[in-house]
Motif scaffolding. Structure first.
Motif, mmCIF file in Angstrom:
data_model
loop_
_atom_site.group_PDB
_atom_site.id
_atom_site.type_symbol
_atom_site.label_atom_id
_atom_site.label_comp_id
_atom_site.label_asym_id
_atom_site.label_seq_id
_atom_site.Cartn_x
_atom_site.Cartn_y
_atom_site.Cartn_z
ATOM 1 N N ASN A 149 0.824 -1.222 0.000
ATOM 2 C CA ASN A 149 0.000 0.000 0.000
ATOM 3 C C ASN A 149 0.855 1.269 0.000
ATOM 4 O O ASN A 149 0.539 2.247 0.667
ATOM 5 N N THR A 150 1.910 1.271 -0.790
ATOM 6 C CA THR A 150 2.839 2.397 -0.806
ATOM 7 C C THR A 150 2.158 3.703 -1.192
ATOM 8 O O THR A 150 2.375 4.728 -0.557
ATOM 9 N N SER A 151 1.318 3.702 -2.211
ATOM 10 C CA SER A 151 0.671 4.945 -2.634
ATOM 11 C C SER A 151 -0.264 5.465 -1.549
ATOM 12 O O SER A 151 -0.367 6.671 -1.336
ATOM 13 N N ARG A 152 -0.938 4.573 -0.838
ATOM 14 C CA ARG A 152 -1.807 4.997 0.262
ATOM 15 C C ARG A 152 -0.984 5.635 1.370
ATOM 16 O O ARG A 152 -1.345 6.664 1.936
ATOM 17 N N GLN A 153 0.156 5.020 1.688
ATOM 18 C CA GLN A 153 1.012 5.553 2.742
ATOM 19 C C GLN A 153 1.578 6.911 2.344
ATOM 20 O O GLN A 153 1.648 7.820 3.160
ATOM 21 N N GLU A 154 1.976 7.069 1.076
ATOM 22 C CA GLU A 154 2.477 8.360 0.613
ATOM 23 C C GLU A 154 1.399 9.427 0.745
ATOM 24 O O GLU A 154 1.669 10.554 1.146
ATOM 25 N N SER A 155 0.178 9.074 0.421
ATOM 26 C CA SER A 155 -0.949 9.998 0.539
ATOM 27 C C SER A 155 -1.189 10.387 2.000
ATOM 28 O O SER A 155 -1.403 11.559 2.328
ATOM 29 N N GLU A 156 -1.147 9.391 2.892
ATOM 30 C CA GLU A 156 -1.356 9.661 4.317
ATOM 31 C C GLU A 156 -0.248 10.550 4.880
ATOM 32 O O GLU A 156 -0.525 11.468 5.663
ATOM 33 N N ILE A 157 0.991 10.302 4.495
ATOM 34 C CA ILE A 157 2.104 11.124 4.972
ATOM 35 C C ILE A 157 1.946 12.549 4.437
ATOM 36 O O ILE A 157 2.176 13.519 5.162
ATOM 37 N N GLY A 158 1.509 12.690 3.183
ATOM 38 C CA GLY A 158 1.235 14.017 2.625
ATOM 39 C C GLY A 158 0.159 14.746 3.406
ATOM 40 O O GLY A 158 0.268 15.944 3.675
ATOM 41 N N ASP A 159 -0.897 14.024 3.804
ATOM 42 C CA ASP A 159 -1.967 14.618 4.612
ATOM 43 C C ASP A 159 -1.450 15.061 5.984
ATOM 44 O O ASP A 159 -1.850 16.110 6.495
ATOM 45 N N ILE A 160 -0.553 14.264 6.567
ATOM 46 C CA ILE A 160 0.038 14.621 7.860
ATOM 47 C C ILE A 160 0.849 15.911 7.722
ATOM 48 O O ILE A 160 0.739 16.821 8.547
ATOM 49 N N ILE A 161 1.641 16.023 6.648
ATOM 50 C CA ILE A 161 2.450 17.223 6.426
ATOM 51 C C ILE A 161 1.551 18.442 6.230
ATOM 52 O O ILE A 161 1.824 19.528 6.757
ATOM 53 N N LYS A 162 0.452 18.294 5.484
ATOM 54 C CA LYS A 162 -0.494 19.404 5.293
ATOM 55 C C LYS A 162 -1.088 19.834 6.623
ATOM 56 O O LYS A 162 -1.266 21.022 6.882
ATOM 57 N N LYS A 163 -1.412 18.878 7.480
ATOM 58 C CA LYS A 163 -1.972 19.183 8.796
ATOM 59 C C LYS A 163 -0.949 19.935 9.642
ATOM 60 O O LYS A 163 -1.285 20.895 10.337
ATOM 61 N N ILE A 164 0.299 19.514 9.587
ATOM 62 C CA ILE A 164 1.371 20.204 10.314
ATOM 63 C C ILE A 164 1.448 21.655 9.852
ATOM 64 O O ILE A 164 1.506 22.578 10.669
ATOM 65 N N ASN A 165 1.407 21.868 8.531
ATOM 66 C CA ASN A 165 1.484 23.226 7.992
ATOM 67 C C ASN A 165 0.276 24.058 8.398
ATOM 68 O O ASN A 165 0.400 25.245 8.679
ATOM 69 N N SER A 166 -0.908 23.447 8.437
ATOM 70 C CA SER A 166 -2.113 24.196 8.797
ATOM 71 C C SER A 166 -2.121 24.604 10.265
ATOM 72 O O SER A 166 -2.779 25.560 10.644
ATOM 73 N N LEU A 167 -1.385 23.888 11.096
ATOM 74 C CA LEU A 167 -1.283 24.224 12.518
ATOM 75 C C LEU A 167 -0.155 25.224 12.790
ATOM 76 O O LEU A 167 0.170 25.495 13.933
ATOM 77 N N VAL A 168 0.435 25.748 11.722
ATOM 78 C CA VAL A 168 1.543 26.693 11.793
ATOM 79 C C VAL A 168 2.707 26.095 12.587
ATOM 80 O O VAL A 168 3.295 26.737 13.443
ATOM 81 N N LEU A 169 2.977 24.859 12.315
ATOM 82 C CA LEU A 169 4.114 24.181 12.927
ATOM 83 C C LEU A 169 5.216 24.037 11.898
ATOM 84 O O LEU A 169 4.968 24.046 10.701
ATOM 85 N N GLN A 170 6.422 23.879 12.348
ATOM 86 C CA GLN A 170 7.536 23.592 11.465
ATOM 87 C C GLN A 170 8.004 22.172 11.711
ATOM 88 O O GLN A 170 8.015 21.707 12.848
ATOM 89 N N LEU A 171 8.360 21.519 10.637
ATOM 90 C CA LEU A 171 8.906 20.176 10.754
ATOM 91 C C LEU A 171 10.344 20.322 11.219
ATOM 92 O O LEU A 171 11.204 20.804 10.499
ATOM 93 N N GLY A 172 10.598 19.958 12.473
ATOM 94 C CA GLY A 172 11.922 20.122 13.051
ATOM 95 C C GLY A 172 12.916 19.116 12.511
ATOM 96 O O GLY A 172 14.007 19.457 12.097
ATOM 97 N N SER A 173 12.514 17.849 12.457
ATOM 98 C CA SER A 173 13.405 16.820 11.938
ATOM 99 C C SER A 173 12.598 15.584 11.566
ATOM 100 O O SER A 173 11.479 15.386 12.026
ATOM 101 N N ILE A 174 13.199 14.789 10.721
ATOM 102 C CA ILE A 174 12.611 13.511 10.309
ATOM 103 C C ILE A 174 13.652 12.436 10.575
ATOM 104 O O ILE A 174 14.830 12.616 10.290
#
Length: 66
Positions: A18-43
């Motif tokens: 389910n790689t494409s599903r996981q990529e989509s979910e990770i993209g949604d998580i990143i969008k949510k982080i951006n909408s909360l005015v958070l910065q991605l500190g590290s991965i």
């Protein structure tokens, strides 16, 4: 003075199925982080099973305060 603090840690398990599903979910998580005015500190990631290509993905988010 700007103060930065750890605000949110996200743990996500990734496998080769389910790689494409996981990529989509990770993209949604990143969008949510951006909408909360958070910065991605590290991965960070860690291989759990090299034969099955399964790994753990960790996203560490931070928030800046004035």
């Amino acid at each position: 003075m700007i103060r930065t603090e750890n605000y949110l840690d996200i743990y996500y398990a990734v496998g080769k199925i389910n790689t494409s599903r996981q990529e989509s979910e990770i993209g949604d998580i990143i969008k949510k982080i951006n909408s909360l005015v958070l910065q991605l500190g590290s991965i960070s990631n860690a291989f759990v099973d090299t034969t099955g290509h399964f790994l753990n993905l960790y996203l560490f988010c931070e928030k800046k305060y004035d």
